[in-house]
Design a protein around this motif. Sequence first.
Motif, mmCIF file in Angstrom:
data_model
loop_
_atom_site.group_PDB
_atom_site.id
_atom_site.type_symbol
_atom_site.label_atom_id
_atom_site.label_comp_id
_atom_site.label_asym_id
_atom_site.label_seq_id
_atom_site.Cartn_x
_atom_site.Cartn_y
_atom_site.Cartn_z
ATOM 1 N N THR A 1 0.832 -1.199 0.000
ATOM 2 C CA THR A 1 0.000 0.000 0.000
ATOM 3 C C THR A 1 0.868 1.250 0.000
ATOM 4 O O THR A 1 0.578 2.236 -0.693
ATOM 5 C CB THR A 1 -0.931 -0.002 1.229
ATOM 6 O OG1 THR A 1 -1.823 -1.120 1.153
ATOM 7 C CG2 THR A 1 -1.758 1.284 1.281
ATOM 8 N N ASP B 1 -6.711 -8.500 1.010
ATOM 9 C CA ASP B 1 -7.043 -7.372 1.883
ATOM 10 C C ASP B 1 -6.971 -6.060 1.104
ATOM 11 O O ASP B 1 -7.845 -5.193 1.255
ATOM 12 C CB ASP B 1 -6.074 -7.335 3.065
ATOM 13 C CG ASP B 1 -6.357 -6.177 4.013
ATOM 14 O OD1 ASP B 1 -7.384 -6.227 4.715
ATOM 15 O OD2 ASP B 1 -5.561 -5.224 4.038
ATOM 16 N N ASP C 1 -9.995 -5.763 -1.047
ATOM 17 C CA ASP C 1 -11.174 -5.383 -0.271
ATOM 18 C C ASP C 1 -11.219 -3.883 -0.032
ATOM 19 O O ASP C 1 -12.296 -3.298 0.111
ATOM 20 C CB ASP C 1 -11.192 -6.111 1.074
ATOM 21 C CG ASP C 1 -11.464 -7.601 0.935
ATOM 22 O OD1 ASP C 1 -11.969 -8.008 -0.131
ATOM 23 O OD2 ASP C 1 -11.173 -8.345 1.887
ATOM 24 N N GLN C 2 -10.033 -3.255 0.027
ATOM 25 C CA GLN C 2 -9.948 -1.817 0.241
ATOM 26 C C GLN C 2 -10.083 -1.028 -1.058
ATOM 27 O O GLN C 2 -10.092 0.202 -1.047
ATOM 28 C CB GLN C 2 -8.618 -1.457 0.909
ATOM 29 C CG GLN C 2 -8.444 -2.027 2.297
ATOM 30 C CD GLN C 2 -7.124 -1.614 2.920
ATOM 31 O OE1 GLN C 2 -6.739 -0.450 2.843
ATOM 32 N NE2 GLN C 2 -6.420 -2.554 3.529
ATOM 33 N N GLN D 1 -15.435 6.363 -4.171
ATOM 34 C CA GLN D 1 -14.552 5.710 -3.203
ATOM 35 C C GLN D 1 -14.349 6.636 -2.008
ATOM 36 O O GLN D 1 -13.970 7.791 -2.171
ATOM 37 C CB GLN D 1 -13.195 5.381 -3.823
ATOM 38 C CG GLN D 1 -12.227 4.751 -2.822
ATOM 39 C CD GLN D 1 -10.968 4.232 -3.464
ATOM 40 O OE1 GLN D 1 -10.743 3.028 -3.554
ATOM 41 N NE2 GLN D 1 -10.122 5.132 -3.918
ATOM 42 N N ALA E 1 -12.329 2.694 10.107
ATOM 43 C CA ALA E 1 -11.978 1.700 9.089
ATOM 44 C C ALA E 1 -13.220 1.223 8.340
ATOM 45 O O ALA E 1 -13.187 1.030 7.120
ATOM 46 C CB ALA E 1 -11.261 0.521 9.736
ATOM 47 N N ARG F 1 -13.517 1.872 4.467
ATOM 48 C CA ARG F 1 -13.246 0.596 3.793
ATOM 49 C C ARG F 1 -11.743 0.288 3.782
ATOM 50 O O ARG F 1 -11.151 -0.050 2.753
ATOM 51 C CB ARG F 1 -13.791 0.606 2.356
ATOM 52 C CG ARG F 1 -15.279 0.836 2.243
ATOM 53 C CD ARG F 1 -15.703 0.884 0.791
ATOM 54 N NE ARG F 1 -16.979 1.556 0.627
ATOM 55 C CZ ARG F 1 -17.428 2.018 -0.539
ATOM 56 N NH1 ARG F 1 -16.691 1.879 -1.626
ATOM 57 N NH2 ARG F 1 -18.591 2.621 -0.623
ATOM 58 N N ILE F 2 -11.144 0.434 4.939
ATOM 59 C CA ILE F 2 -9.743 0.088 5.113
ATOM 60 C C ILE F 2 -9.631 -0.824 6.329
ATOM 61 O O ILE F 2 -10.621 -1.077 7.028
ATOM 62 C CB ILE F 2 -8.858 1.345 5.319
ATOM 63 C CG1 ILE F 2 -9.336 2.153 6.547
ATOM 64 C CG2 ILE F 2 -8.887 2.230 4.076
ATOM 65 C CD1 ILE F 2 -8.493 3.376 6.854
ATOM 66 N N SER F 3 -8.441 -1.299 6.600
ATOM 67 C CA SER F 3 -8.239 -2.185 7.745
ATOM 68 C C SER F 3 -8.099 -1.363 9.027
ATOM 69 O O SER F 3 -7.538 -0.264 9.025
ATOM 70 C CB SER F 3 -6.975 -3.024 7.542
ATOM 71 O OG SER F 3 -7.073 -3.828 6.394
ATOM 72 N N ALA G 1 -4.953 0.827 9.956
ATOM 73 C CA ALA G 1 -4.304 1.342 8.747
ATOM 74 C C ALA G 1 -3.955 2.814 8.951
ATOM 75 O O ALA G 1 -4.599 3.524 9.735
ATOM 76 C CB ALA G 1 -5.226 1.185 7.546
ATOM 77 N N ALA H 1 -7.950 8.734 4.487
ATOM 78 C CA ALA H 1 -7.330 7.425 4.274
ATOM 79 C C ALA H 1 -5.931 7.675 3.727
ATOM 80 O O ALA H 1 -5.775 8.249 2.652
ATOM 81 C CB ALA H 1 -8.157 6.601 3.302
ATOM 82 N N ARG I 1 -4.953 6.880 0.084
ATOM 83 C CA ARG I 1 -5.797 7.371 -1.006
ATOM 84 C C ARG I 1 -5.648 8.860 -1.254
ATOM 85 O O ARG I 1 -6.202 9.383 -2.221
ATOM 86 C CB ARG I 1 -7.268 7.054 -0.702
ATOM 87 C CG ARG I 1 -7.547 5.566 -0.673
ATOM 88 C CD ARG I 1 -8.980 5.253 -0.389
ATOM 89 N NE ARG I 1 -9.128 3.817 -0.130
ATOM 90 C CZ ARG I 1 -10.143 3.296 0.526
ATOM 91 N NH1 ARG I 1 -11.117 4.070 0.976
ATOM 92 N NH2 ARG I 1 -10.198 1.992 0.732
#
Length: 245
Positions: free
Chosen positions: A22, A59, A62-63, A142, A198, A202-204, A207, A232, A235
């Motif tokens: 990431t 993972d 998923d993000q 997003q 999170a 839509r992150i862990s 993070a 995020a 992003r």
Amino acid sequence: MPPSPSQSSRTAVWKSIAISRTDDIAQGRYSTGHKLPSEAQLSARFGVNRHTVRRALSDMSDQGLVHARRGAGVFVAAAPTDYPIGKRVRFHQNISRGGQTPAKRILALETRAADKTEAEALELDPGAQVHVYDGLSLADDQPIALFQSVFPAIPLPQMLTALEDMQSVTAALKACGIADYTRLETRITAKQATATQALHLRISEGAPILRTTGVNVDPDGRPVEFGRTWFAGDRVTLTIDGQDV
């Protein structure tokens, strides 16, 4: 035998790999559409089996950071959005300049007593009433940031109604008689995402995120908004206009 506190607090290997990849995307080492190294290459690099690498890539998928093409590999789905920080920070303008479609989603609107930090930032008496707007900022659908905007209630009695109708701070302030405003100050702090943050972004959990706090003032220098934003970290790239330094 249960794991020791030091063992249980270690970052899982797959998560460490996901964070590393990431960061590569956030730093621009892999741009949108670029193919990532294969599972075999990543397994060799990190000294793990393919199952561990696959979980890390899952993972990231998923993000919304990467996507797999059957028989072709894993590709970067999105690159960080440049987000200028300056005296005239306007969300819709910032996102539109980058060629993306901006949107905001209202999470909560309420009027309550100001906490100590809010009262000091807005130059209010302790416990004074404030309007609070909690929301989610999106670019091309997003989620890129959670935010909370706090406004003095007495001089802006219709602010919540205007926000509900327009979902734009700039437009709502204008409807309430504030034709223009500028950023007085901005502070940026690195944080780790909580479970709730999170979920929205839509992150862990854990993070990296970037928290900014800022105060906006009207043309007479009176505070009209105290804002907190949680970006995020993978992003958004926060940039500072040299003219504002």
